[in-house]
Design an enzyme around this catalytic site. Structure first.
Site, PDB file in Angstrom:
ATOM      1  N   GLU A 261      -0.800   0.895   2.645  1.00  0.00           N
ATOM      2  CA  GLU A 261      -0.920   1.872   1.574  1.00  0.00           C
ATOM      3  C   GLU A 261       0.439   2.367   1.086  1.00  0.00           C
ATOM      4  O   GLU A 261       1.284   2.803   1.877  1.00  0.00           O
ATOM      5  CB  GLU A 261      -1.757   3.066   2.055  1.00  0.00           C
ATOM      6  CG  GLU A 261      -1.838   4.228   1.090  1.00  0.00           C
ATOM      7  CD  GLU A 261      -2.500   3.857  -0.217  1.00  0.00           C
ATOM      8  OE1 GLU A 261      -1.973   4.263  -1.275  1.00  0.00           O
ATOM      9  OE2 GLU A 261      -3.536   3.165  -0.201  1.00  0.00           O
ATOM     10  N   THR A 305      -4.639   1.353  -6.152  1.00  0.00           N
ATOM     11  CA  THR A 305      -5.188   0.618  -5.015  1.00  0.00           C
ATOM     12  C   THR A 305      -6.322  -0.309  -5.435  1.00  0.00           C
ATOM     13  O   THR A 305      -6.423  -1.444  -4.970  1.00  0.00           O
ATOM     14  CB  THR A 305      -5.690   1.594  -3.938  1.00  0.00           C
ATOM     15  OG1 THR A 305      -4.583   2.327  -3.411  1.00  0.00           O
ATOM     16  CG2 THR A 305      -6.371   0.859  -2.796  1.00  0.00           C
ATOM     17  N   HIS A 421       0.000   7.702   2.302  1.00  0.00           N
ATOM     18  CA  HIS A 421      -0.478   7.964   0.943  1.00  0.00           C
ATOM     19  C   HIS A 421       0.093   9.290   0.472  1.00  0.00           C
ATOM     20  O   HIS A 421       0.214  10.232   1.246  1.00  0.00           O
ATOM     21  CB  HIS A 421      -2.014   8.006   0.942  1.00  0.00           C
ATOM     22  CG  HIS A 421      -2.641   7.954  -0.423  1.00  0.00           C
ATOM     23  ND1 HIS A 421      -2.500   8.956  -1.358  1.00  0.00           N
ATOM     24  CD2 HIS A 421      -3.414   7.003  -1.002  1.00  0.00           C
ATOM     25  CE1 HIS A 421      -3.164   8.625  -2.450  1.00  0.00           C
ATOM     26  NE2 HIS A 421      -3.732   7.447  -2.256  1.00  0.00           N
ATOM     27  N   ASP A 480       0.166  -2.335  -1.468  1.00  0.00           N
ATOM     28  CA  ASP A 480      -0.721  -2.331  -2.630  1.00  0.00           C
ATOM     29  C   ASP A 480      -0.046  -1.851  -3.911  1.00  0.00           C
ATOM     30  O   ASP A 480      -0.305  -2.377  -4.989  1.00  0.00           O
ATOM     31  CB  ASP A 480      -1.982  -1.514  -2.348  1.00  0.00           C
ATOM     32  CG  ASP A 480      -1.694  -0.047  -2.036  1.00  0.00           C
ATOM     33  OD1 ASP A 480      -0.544   0.290  -1.701  1.00  0.00           O
ATOM     34  OD2 ASP A 480      -2.640   0.767  -2.116  1.00  0.00           O
TER      35      ASP A 480
END
Length: 684
Positions: A261, A305, A421, A480
């Site tokens: 992430e 994402t 994140h 991502d």
């Protein structure tokens, strides 16, 4: 006291008094439903406030429609409007109980999709308390029929009705302004229906979804099989032959994809105060059996994402606005990696430590052919187990491993990490790494959550080796999308050791890692230029899966004949020679701004035409649902009705699969679980 009661009753005996009573009762029951039937996750005073008031504007507007009429009709119109809205709440309560998501009009109008999607009978799902949403209507009808509330036949002045309508729209605007300030891109990115209901309300969600559905349906209705002709020509013309040195090198092996992430390429080998941010990933990156790509770019837009997943699994681009998974994931036909591999004997599963509705995964994964989706309901949770968008990575990997143990081999499994994140929050007990000192409070903790992710990966890698999966799997890691946006230029410059950054630097800053590891694979650092659109054909060639007839816009990264054009969603691009940002072209190797010669202009025009054509054709495939018109030879279309991701169904299916195909890690260990070691303080 009796005088006060009588006075209150007299107020209700007016049209306006009855109107206010209906609005009040409706808003109260809606709020109760929010709190008791849905998991909206309202956090903080702003979100709690918006959740409490969001039924009001729509209620004022919709019940206000009745005020434009006369006589008894006004009262019964309010009752009918209340009934319609209550049925909508009731239907969503039932659907949400099964799918942790709200109804969409595309599902409703689908051929029995609501009925077919409900894994249990309606009778088993409904609870007696669900009918309480109609209680206020019963009360109002009784009060009218018994004349406790008398009908006021005097006409309500229409200018007052108009004032109430204007007030309702004004409140909606103010509410949206507050919501968008707290959650930017609420309606443009549309990553989760829960967010729209939480911020704007169930009725506003219905209106927005109706608009989306109408737009989607109009495009779909005008599409036909002939629209695929130009798509096929482009794809076939640009399809490249695989590299014979690598084709089929991982045939029959498991595939384990780890979704890193918000992880950017610059973090690899990056140090803070002399300490490596990602020592485990650095070692994996340099492993002799790991193919690592240092010119690999994220190509996401607003879907972030979800765009990355769309490209990874389908070799189709995300949309220029919004999320393809959210808008088209439920109804569209796809030829995705899980479906392709499940038809080659693979078990397919996705792992995610958050709610299944996020990015519409619970519906999209069915369209892609995932047999299992291990989302939040499959994991044990405590308040300190989660941060931000779901389970902390160390806890997630540990709990996910128990399901990975049970998957019949070979399997295709994707594990989505979450801790790294935005806004990069981590509690003190898990923070043992120094932050950067850019002075930007958003950027500086980024290396700390990245370091935590690296530690979690190191623990998971140990598990893979202990279980034997390390030797028998393709282990692929990819970032991502960017973690630090272009809005933090000063901080980016500091991180890169530059005085300032320009558009070229920011374009190169979009690099994310891609690592593909397999025992016996000849690894090394590969300098080819590519992006997320290229992952699927690369993986299929490594596995020796022939899929020359599928619609894929990417090219095998290992092919000697690939064109190395990396398209960005806004039409810009990067090649080994040129980096184009807007109307400016830079030399990729040096970052020098170019004054183009006539020959260079022709080259740029040719490259731009390629990029524009590729993006527009990919959009045409998704927006027109063109794959419904085409089934490649040897491929069977996915039947979404075959899948149910509820915990009880998933576990029953897993247990049955273990008996039928005793090839899982657990079966080979005679039912003995693989020990998983973690230093997660929450588990001590």
């Amino acid at each position: 006291m009796s005088g006060k009661i009588k006075g209150s009753t007299n107020k209700l005996n007016t049209v306006f008094g009855f109107y206010l009573l209906v609005v009040l009762l409706f808003c109260v029951k809606t709020y109760i439903a929010y709190q008791t039937e849905f998991t909206l996750g309202a956090k903080g005073s702003v979100q709690q406030f918006l959740l409490a008031i969001n039924p009001i504007p729509a209620a004022l507007l919709l019940f206000g429609i009745a005020l434009y009429f006369r006589g008894r009709l006004v009262y019964w119109l309010m009752i009918v409007i209340d009934l319609i809205q209550s049925i909508w709440i009731f239907a969503n309560i039932i659907y949400y109980r099964e799918f942790s998501d709200f109804l969409t009009f595309s599902v409703i109008k689908g051929s029995g999709d609501v009925q077919n999607n409900l894994g249990k009978s309606i009778g088993q799902i409904i609870r007696p308390t669900d009918f309480l949403v109609f209680l206020d209507i019963i009360v109002l009808v009784v009060l009218l029929l018994t004349h406790v509330i008398r009908v006021d036949v005097r006409p309500f002045k229409r200018r007052y009705a108009l004032v109430l309508s204007v007030l309702a729209f004004s409140l909606m605007g103010a509410e949206y302004g507050m919501a968008n300030a707290d959650r930017s891109g609420l309606l443009t990115r549309t990553f989760d229906n829960n967010y729209i209901v939480k911020y704007l309300g169930l009725n506003e969600y219905a209106a927005f979804n109706a608009y989306q559905t109408q737009k989607e349906s109009a495009t779909r209705a005008h599409a036909n099989a002939s629209d695929l002709t130009s798509v096929k020509k482009f794809v076939n013309r640009n399809r490249v032959s695989p590299n014979v040195k690598y084709y089929g090198q991982a045939k029959g092996k498991n595939v384990i994809i780890i979704h890193l992430e918000s992880f950017q390429q610059f973090l690899i080998n990056y140090k803070v105060d002399g300490k490596e941010v990602t020592p485990n990933l650095n070692k994996f990156y340099k492993n002799k059996n790991t193919l690592s790509f240092d010119n690999f770019y994220n190509q996401v837009a607003q879907g972030k994402t979800s765009d990355a997943e769309m490209m990874l699994e389908n070799s189709l681009y995300g949309l220029p606005q919004g999320s393809a998974m959210t808008t088209y994931g439920t109804q569209n036909t796809f030829q995705a990696a899980p479906a392709i591999l499940s038809q080659k004997g693979y078990t397919t599963a996705a792992f995610h430590g958050d709610v299944p509705s996020f990015w519409n995964r619970d519906n999209t994964y069915k369209s892609w052919g995932y047999e299992y989706f291990f989302s939040s309901s499959y994991y044990k949770t405590k308040p300190d187990y989660s941060v931000g968008y779901g389970l902390k990575d160390k806890i997630f990997f540990k709990q996910a491993s128990q399901y990975l143990d049970q998957l019949p081999q070979p399997f295709y499994a994707k594990l989505i990490t979450l801790t790294n994140h935005y806004p990069y929050e981590l509690d003190k007990q898990n923070t043992d790494f120094p932050a950067t000192k850019t002075g930007d409070k958003t950027v500086d903790p980024y290396v700390q959550t990245a370091h935590y992710l690296d530690e979690a990966f190191g623990e998971f890698l140990t598990y893979l080796k202990t279980s034997g999966l390390y030797k028998n799997s393709v282990i692929m890691l990819y970032g991502d999308h960017y973690g630090i946006s272009d809005n933090h230029r000063a901080a980016i410059a500091h991180l890169l050791g530059k005085k300032s950054v320009n558009e070229y630097d920011l374009a190169q800053f979009q690099k994310v890692p891609l690592m593909i590891h397999s025992a016996g694979l000849k690894g090394g650092i590969d300098h080819t230029y590519g992006g997320e659109i290229d992952v699927l054909p690369t993986l299929m060639d490594l596995l020796g899966v022939k899929d020359n007839n599928t619609i894929q816009f990417g090219q095998d990264l290992l092919s000697n004949k690939r064109n190395q054009v990396v398209a960005f969603r806004d039409g810009d691009f990067v090649t080994p020679k040129y980096t184009k940002v807007g109307s400016t072209v830079y030399q990729t190797s040096t970052g020098k701004k170019l004054t183009l010669t006539s020959q260079q202009k022709k080259q740029i025009t040719k490259l731009q035409n390629y990029v524009t054509t590729e993006l527009s054709l990919s959009d045409r495939v998704i927006e027109g649902d063109l794959l419904r018109f085409y089934t490649p030879k040897g491929f069977t279309k996915v039947n979404k009705k075959d899948y149910n991701y509820k915990y009880i169904n998933g576990m029953a299916k897993l247990k049955a699969a273990e008996k039928k195909y005793p090839t899982s890690v657990l079966a080979k260990r005679n039912g003995k679980a693989v020990p998983y070691k973690t230093d997660a303080p929450e588990l001590k």
